[in-house]
Design a protein around this motif. Structure first.
Motif, short mmCIF file in Angstrom:
data_model
loop_
_atom_site.label_atom_id
_atom_site.label_comp_id
_atom_site.label_asym_id
_atom_site.label_seq_id
_atom_site.Cartn_x
_atom_site.Cartn_y
_atom_site.Cartn_z
N GLN A 6 5.91 5.05 -7.13
CA GLN A 6 5.47 6.45 -7.14
C GLN A 6 3.95 6.56 -7.13
N SER A 7 3.27 5.52 -6.69
CA SER A 7 1.81 5.50 -6.61
C SER A 7 1.40 4.31 -5.76
N THR A 8 0.25 4.39 -5.15
CA THR A 8 -0.27 3.23 -4.44
C THR A 8 -0.76 2.20 -5.45
N VAL A 9 -1.04 1.01 -4.96
CA VAL A 9 -1.57 -0.06 -5.81
C VAL A 9 -2.77 -0.69 -5.12
N ASP A 10 -3.72 -1.16 -5.91
CA ASP A 10 -4.90 -1.83 -5.37
C ASP A 10 -4.96 -3.30 -5.76
N THR A 11 -4.10 -3.70 -6.67
CA THR A 11 -4.08 -5.09 -7.14
C THR A 11 -2.66 -5.63 -7.06
N GLY A 12 -2.55 -6.93 -7.09
CA GLY A 12 -1.23 -7.56 -7.05
C GLY A 12 -0.58 -7.56 -8.41
N PRO A 13 0.73 -7.80 -8.45
CA PRO A 13 1.44 -7.89 -9.72
C PRO A 13 1.11 -9.19 -10.44
N VAL A 14 1.47 -9.24 -11.72
CA VAL A 14 1.30 -10.44 -12.54
C VAL A 14 2.65 -10.77 -13.16
N ALA A 15 3.02 -12.04 -13.14
CA ALA A 15 4.28 -12.49 -13.76
C ALA A 15 3.96 -13.29 -15.01
N SER B 83 0.80 -1.23 0.00
CA SER B 83 0.00 0.00 0.00
C SER B 83 0.83 1.27 0.00
N THR B 84 2.12 1.18 0.27
CA THR B 84 2.98 2.37 0.21
C THR B 84 3.52 2.60 -1.20
N GLY B 85 3.21 1.67 -2.12
CA GLY B 85 3.65 1.83 -3.50
C GLY B 85 5.00 1.21 -3.80
N MET B 86 5.39 0.23 -3.00
CA MET B 86 6.66 -0.46 -3.26
C MET B 86 6.38 -1.82 -3.89
N LEU B 87 7.17 -2.14 -4.92
CA LEU B 87 7.16 -3.47 -5.53
C LEU B 87 8.39 -4.20 -5.01
N TYR B 88 8.20 -5.41 -4.49
CA TYR B 88 9.29 -6.20 -3.92
C TYR B 88 9.49 -7.47 -4.73
N ALA B 89 10.77 -7.79 -4.99
CA ALA B 89 11.16 -9.08 -5.55
C ALA B 89 11.80 -9.86 -4.41
N ILE B 90 11.24 -11.03 -4.09
CA ILE B 90 11.65 -11.79 -2.92
C ILE B 90 12.12 -13.17 -3.37
N ASP B 91 13.29 -13.57 -2.87
CA ASP B 91 13.82 -14.89 -3.20
C ASP B 91 12.84 -15.96 -2.75
N ARG B 92 12.44 -16.83 -3.66
CA ARG B 92 11.40 -17.81 -3.34
C ARG B 92 11.88 -18.91 -2.42
N HIS B 93 13.20 -19.09 -2.28
CA HIS B 93 13.74 -20.17 -1.45
C HIS B 93 13.99 -19.75 -0.01
N ASN B 94 14.48 -18.50 0.20
CA ASN B 94 14.83 -18.11 1.56
C ASN B 94 14.14 -16.83 2.05
N GLY B 95 13.35 -16.17 1.21
CA GLY B 95 12.61 -14.99 1.65
C GLY B 95 13.40 -13.70 1.71
#
Length: 132
Positions: free
Chosen positions: A101-110, A80-92
């Motif tokens: 630079q904007s809030t988001v209301d939906t999740g990302p799509v890969a 909700s603060t407008g940050m997109l995070y890439a997180i290692d799927r194995h260790n977090g």
């Protein structure tokens, strides 16, 4: 007996904000938790059942919007603060972050090595997963 249909359950410690997404490759379910804002990785393996990791490990992020996206290189969430995070799927661990630079209301799509995010200010942003 309908009770025999339940195979297993996990205590998340807080209500989830969305349905989980499952990574069959790592036998992990990823679940967003609203308060505190976090992403949980729950092992589905019968040998290591339970919480695998939590992101962030300390502190908190904003409320996580939508479901996590499973990419080729990482798990992706936007808060909700407008940050997109890439997180290692194995260790977090955090691989990278980007201020939308904007809030988001939906999740990302890969999809096919790209991450798409819709922002509240009416943009669709596309990111390359990259090799790292």
């Amino acid at each position: 007996d309908d009770q025999q249909r339940l195979l297993r359950s996990w205590n998340l410690g807080a209500p989830p904000s969305t349905a989980p997404v499952v990574d069959n490759d790592t036998q992990t379910a990823f679940v967003n938790i609203h308060d505190p804002g976090s992403l949980l990785a729950v092992s589905l393996s019968s040998e290591t059942s339970g919480l695998r990791w939590r992101f962030p490990t300390e502190g908190r992020i904003g409320r996580v919007a939508g479901r996590p996206a499973i990419g080729m290189q990482a798990i992706y969430i936007a808060d909700s603060t407008g940050m997109l995070y890439a997180i290692d799927r194995h260790n977090g661990s955090e691989r990278w972050r980007f201020d939308l630079q904007s809030t988001v209301d939906t999740g990302p799509v890969a999809s096919n090595g790209k991450i798409f995010v819709c922002t509240s200010n009416g943009q669709v942003l596309c990111f390359s997963e990259g090799a790292e």
